[in-house]
Write a protein that holds these residues in place. Structure first.
Motif, PDB file in Angstrom:
ATOM      1  N   LYS A 209      49.810  36.051  37.118  1.00 30.49           N
ATOM      2  CA  LYS A 209      50.934  37.238  37.086  1.00 30.49           C
ATOM      3  C   LYS A 209      50.575  37.958  36.014  1.00 30.49           C
ATOM      4  O   LYS A 209      50.606  39.593  36.659  1.00 30.49           O
ATOM      5  N   GLN A 212      47.940  41.156  37.918  1.00 31.99           N
ATOM      6  CA  GLN A 212      48.959  41.315  39.084  1.00 31.99           C
ATOM      7  C   GLN A 212      50.039  42.533  38.367  1.00 31.99           C
ATOM      8  O   GLN A 212      49.475  43.305  39.042  1.00 31.99           O
ATOM      9  N   GLN A 213      50.129  41.710  37.574  1.00 29.09           N
ATOM     10  CA  GLN A 213      50.351  43.360  36.362  1.00 29.09           C
ATOM     11  C   GLN A 213      50.274  44.287  36.115  1.00 29.09           C
ATOM     12  O   GLN A 213      50.709  45.849  36.201  1.00 29.09           O
ATOM     13  N   VAL A 217      44.938  42.903  42.699  1.00 25.54           N
ATOM     14  CA  VAL A 217      44.923  41.513  43.363  1.00 25.54           C
ATOM     15  C   VAL A 217      44.486  40.065  43.642  1.00 25.54           C
ATOM     16  O   VAL A 217      42.756  40.406  43.505  1.00 25.54           O
ATOM     17  N   PHE A 268      39.787  38.442  41.245  1.00 21.39           N
ATOM     18  CA  PHE A 268      40.684  38.960  41.660  1.00 21.39           C
ATOM     19  C   PHE A 268      39.845  40.901  41.900  1.00 21.39           C
ATOM     20  O   PHE A 268      38.788  41.250  41.668  1.00 21.39           O
TER      21      PHE A 268
END
Length: 274
Positions: A209, A212-213, A217, A268
């Motif tokens: 979370k 991604q903030q 990705v 990521f």
């Protein structure tokens, strides 16, 4: 002499007719087997799977890599020889002006380590703190940013804000298309009760979370560093397990049999610029 031979072997691999994937695999294994590594660190390979982990994170001998909070240099011992000829390694350690005695000792020990062996001569020492904005590497310069077993410490220092600030620093340092590799002690969802942060484990969903903030990705997850023997509910937290063995002789054989912690391994990517 062994160090020179391995350096030559690493360089030769980059010029060989092997496929890129084969060449990178061999280069990673040569770096893992480098004679400059300390025996105690090499003993942990069976739990930390460095060659497979670095391959999963797209690290190659040509990469520009930022290692975040390298501590005593466990991964630095592998990354330095791997990147010495054709890559770049930034080691973003504790800030030099820290008031923490532990941080001062840790950084001083790392600096001493870098000075003690020519294999580390091209390592560029920078600074990182989860609650500040530091230049861990020139903006947009890194192919890969790596963090190993650090998230719980940063969360302890400032909660979600500190972790989000950390991810934003990594995002800034990476090139578009660059990789953030995260390995962390994994907290099972059913253990997210009470003061779970003191366990040293960290929730995978919260990691995703916050990354991604920050703009990342989630590209892939791996079980390379998973350990189904680890129940993540030890009286001394994750430090009950090796290599720390916080409880000393109490249930020592039990914890040695479990091995090191169950770990999430998350890849990521910073999106390509539109």
């Amino acid at each position: 002499m062994k160090t020179i031979k391995l350096a030559v072997a690493l360089s030769a691999l980059l010029l060989s007719p092997l496929s890129s994937a084969d060449s990178n695999t061999e280069a990673l294994q040569l770096a893992v087997d480098h004679p400059s590594r300390t025996a105690a660190n090499a003993e942990r390979d069976k739990y930390r799977n460095p060659a497979a982990t670095l391959a999963f994170f797209d690290v190659t001998p040509n990469s520009t890599v930022v290692e975040i909070s390298p501590g005593g240099g466990w991964y630095t011992e592998i990354l330095a020889p791997l990147l010495a000829a054709h890559g770049t390694l930034y080691a973003a350690h504790f800030p030099a002006d820290s008031t923490s005695d532990y941080y001062k000792r840790s950084r001083a020990g790392f600096v001493e380590k870098l000075a003690a062996n020519p294999v580390f001569s091209r390592v560029q020492l920078t600074e990182f703190a989860p609650t500040n904005s530091n230049t861990i590497a020139p903006a947009g310069s890194a192919d890969v940013v790596l963090t190993f077993r650090n998230l719980h410490n940063w969360y302890n220092q400032g909660g979600e804000d500190a972790l989000l600030n950390s991810f934003k620093q990594f995002y800034s340092a990476l090139k578009p298309g660059g990789v953030l590799g995260v390995v962390e002690h994994r907290l099972p969802e059913d253990k997210m009760v009470g003061d779970w942060i003191k366990s040293g484990y960290f929730p995978e969903k919260l990691t995703v979370k916050l990354a991604q903030q920050a703009g990342f990705v989630l590209e892939a997850q791996s079980d390379i560093n998973a350990n189904p023997k680890d129940s993540a509910d030890h009286p001394g937290g994750v430090w009950s397990l090796p290599p720390v063995l916080r409880l000393k002789e109490q249930d020592r054989e039990k914890y040695l049999a479990i091995g090191e912690s169950d770990r999430m391994t998350l890849k990521f990517r910073k999106p390509m610029a539109k």
